[in-house]
Write an enzyme that holds these catalytic residues in place. Structure first.
Site, PDB file in Angstrom:
ATOM      1  N   LYS A   9       0.918  -1.538  -0.024  1.00 63.32           N
ATOM      2  CA  LYS A   9       0.379   0.116  -0.421  1.00 63.32           C
ATOM      3  C   LYS A   9       1.098   1.584  -0.258  1.00 63.32           C
ATOM      4  O   LYS A   9       1.910   1.541   0.687  1.00 63.32           O
ATOM      5  CB  LYS A   9      -0.921   0.188   1.662  1.00 63.32           C
ATOM      6  CG  LYS A   9      -1.670   1.320   1.556  1.00 63.32           C
ATOM      7  CD  LYS A   9      -2.776   1.213   2.349  1.00 63.32           C
ATOM      8  CE  LYS A   9      -3.338   2.626   2.706  1.00 63.32           C
ATOM      9  NZ  LYS A   9      -3.787   2.233   4.558  1.00 63.32           N
ATOM     10  N   SER A 189       6.427   6.328  -1.167  1.00 62.74           N
ATOM     11  CA  SER A 189       8.009   5.605  -1.659  1.00 62.74           C
ATOM     12  C   SER A 189       8.490   4.902  -0.127  1.00 62.74           C
ATOM     13  O   SER A 189       9.830   4.602  -0.178  1.00 62.74           O
ATOM     14  CB  SER A 189       8.891   6.282  -2.078  1.00 62.74           C
ATOM     15  OG  SER A 189       7.820   7.324  -3.430  1.00 62.74           O
ATOM     16  N   ARG A 190       7.980   4.931   0.266  1.00 59.50           N
ATOM     17  CA  ARG A 190       8.684   4.159   1.361  1.00 59.50           C
ATOM     18  C   ARG A 190       9.440   4.509   2.276  1.00 59.50           C
ATOM     19  O   ARG A 190      10.168   4.126   3.472  1.00 59.50           O
ATOM     20  CB  ARG A 190       8.991   2.312   1.066  1.00 59.50           C
ATOM     21  CG  ARG A 190       8.228   1.868   0.838  1.00 59.50           C
ATOM     22  CD  ARG A 190       6.905   0.807   2.246  1.00 59.50           C
ATOM     23  NE  ARG A 190       6.132  -0.066   1.793  1.00 59.50           N
ATOM     24  CZ  ARG A 190       4.913   0.492   1.290  1.00 59.50           C
ATOM     25  NH1 ARG A 190       4.650   1.085   0.933  1.00 59.50           N
ATOM     26  NH2 ARG A 190       4.595  -0.842   1.241  1.00 59.50           N
ATOM     27  N   LEU A 191       9.495   5.798   2.121  1.00 58.39           N
ATOM     28  CA  LEU A 191      10.321   6.925   3.048  1.00 58.39           C
ATOM     29  C   LEU A 191       9.330   7.826   4.063  1.00 58.39           C
ATOM     30  O   LEU A 191       9.197   9.011   4.067  1.00 58.39           O
ATOM     31  CB  LEU A 191      10.694   7.920   1.711  1.00 58.39           C
ATOM     32  CG  LEU A 191      11.520   8.019   0.420  1.00 58.39           C
ATOM     33  CD1 LEU A 191      12.051   9.037  -0.257  1.00 58.39           C
ATOM     34  CD2 LEU A 191      12.460   6.987   1.382  1.00 58.39           C
TER      35      LEU A 191
END
Length: 212
Positions: A9, A189-191
Site C-alpha cells: 500500500k 515510496s516507503r520514506l
C-alpha cells in the site's frame, strides 16, 4: 490466493515533521489518540503488549489502555496470567498502537509497575457486572478442559457474590513508565517519518528523526 509478496500500500495521508510535533511525547500521543477517536478508528485503545519470559522468549498479546498521563500508560489484567508472570520476572516491556486507517504506529518502551490497590479497586467497580464476575471465573493462561469450566465458574461466583463481586486479589492494574516513544507516520515510496523521543538522565526528552 493472491501472492502475499505482492500485497503493498502507498501511504499518503499525512506527514510528521519535527517542527509540527510536540516537544512532549505524552502531548504528541494525546493529540494522535484524540485524532484516532475523532476518525472513529476501530478500538483505538487496543495496543500490543510485549513481554519477555524467564527463558528470554518474547510474547505479545492485545490489551486495552485504560488511561494515560504523566505517570505512564495503564491497563488491567490477571496478575497470574502469562504476562503477569513475565512482568514479575522482568519489569521491562513494550507497547504498540497501530491505527491502520491513519497510517500511524506508536511504540512505547519502559519499565512496568503495578498501580495502587485503590486505583485497581476504583476501576474494577466501574466494570460491567459480567466482566467483574469474569475476573473471578477465568484462571487466565491456565489449561482448562473445556469452555464448560468457565461457564461453571461464572455461575459459581455469580451466585456467591450476586451484584457486588469484590476485586480478586490476583487482578489489577499495571502502568508502563515510558523511557522511549516512537511515532511512525506512513509516507509515500516507503520514506516513512519516524520520530523517537528518549529520556535523558536529566529528565528531558530528546527528540530525533530515525531513518525509515
Amino acid at each position: 490466493m493472491d501472492n502475499i509478496a505482492d500485497l503493498r500500500k502507498s501511504y499518503e495521508r499525512a506527514e510528521l515533521d519535527e517542527q509540527a510535533s510536540d516537544a512532549s511525547p505524552l502531548k504528541q500521543f494525546g493529540t494522535w489518540f484524540q485524532q484516532a477517536l475523532d476518525a472513529k478508528v476501530p478500538e483505538p485503545n487496543a495496543m500490543t503488549l510485549a513481554t519477555v519470559g524467564e527463558n528470554n522468549r518474547p510474547s505479545t498479546r492485545i490489551v486495552l489502555v485504560k488511561g494515560f498521563d504523566e505517570r505512564g500508560l495503564t491497563w488491567y489484567t490477571n496478575y497470574r496470567s502469562r504476562k503477569g508472570r513475565e512482568l514479575e520476572a522482568d519489569q521491562f516491556a513494550a507497547l504498540q498502537f497501530h491505527w491502520v486507517e491513519l497510517e500511524r504506529v506508536v511504540r512505547i518502551e519502559g519499565k512496568v509497575e503495578k498501580v495502587s490497590a485503590q486505583e485497581s479497586d476504583e476501576y474494577f467497580k466501574s466494570r460491567p457486572l459480567d466482566s467483574r464476575i469474569g475476573a473471578w471465573a477465568s484462571p487466565q493462561s491456565e489449561v482448562i478442559a473445556s469452555r464448560a469450566v468457565l461457564v461453571a465458574n461464572a455461575a459459581k461466583y455469580g451466585a456467591m457474590y450476586l451484584l457486588n463481586p469484590p476485586r480478586p486479589p490476583h487482578w489489577g492494574g499495571y502502568r508502563l513508565v515510558p523511557d522511549t516513544w516512537e511515532f511512525w507516520q506512513g509516507r509515500k515510496s516507503r520514506l516513512h517519518d519516524r520520530l523517537r523521543y528518549r529520556l535523558a538522565e536529566d529528565g528531558a526528552w530528546i527528540r530525533e528523526r530515525l531513518a525509515p
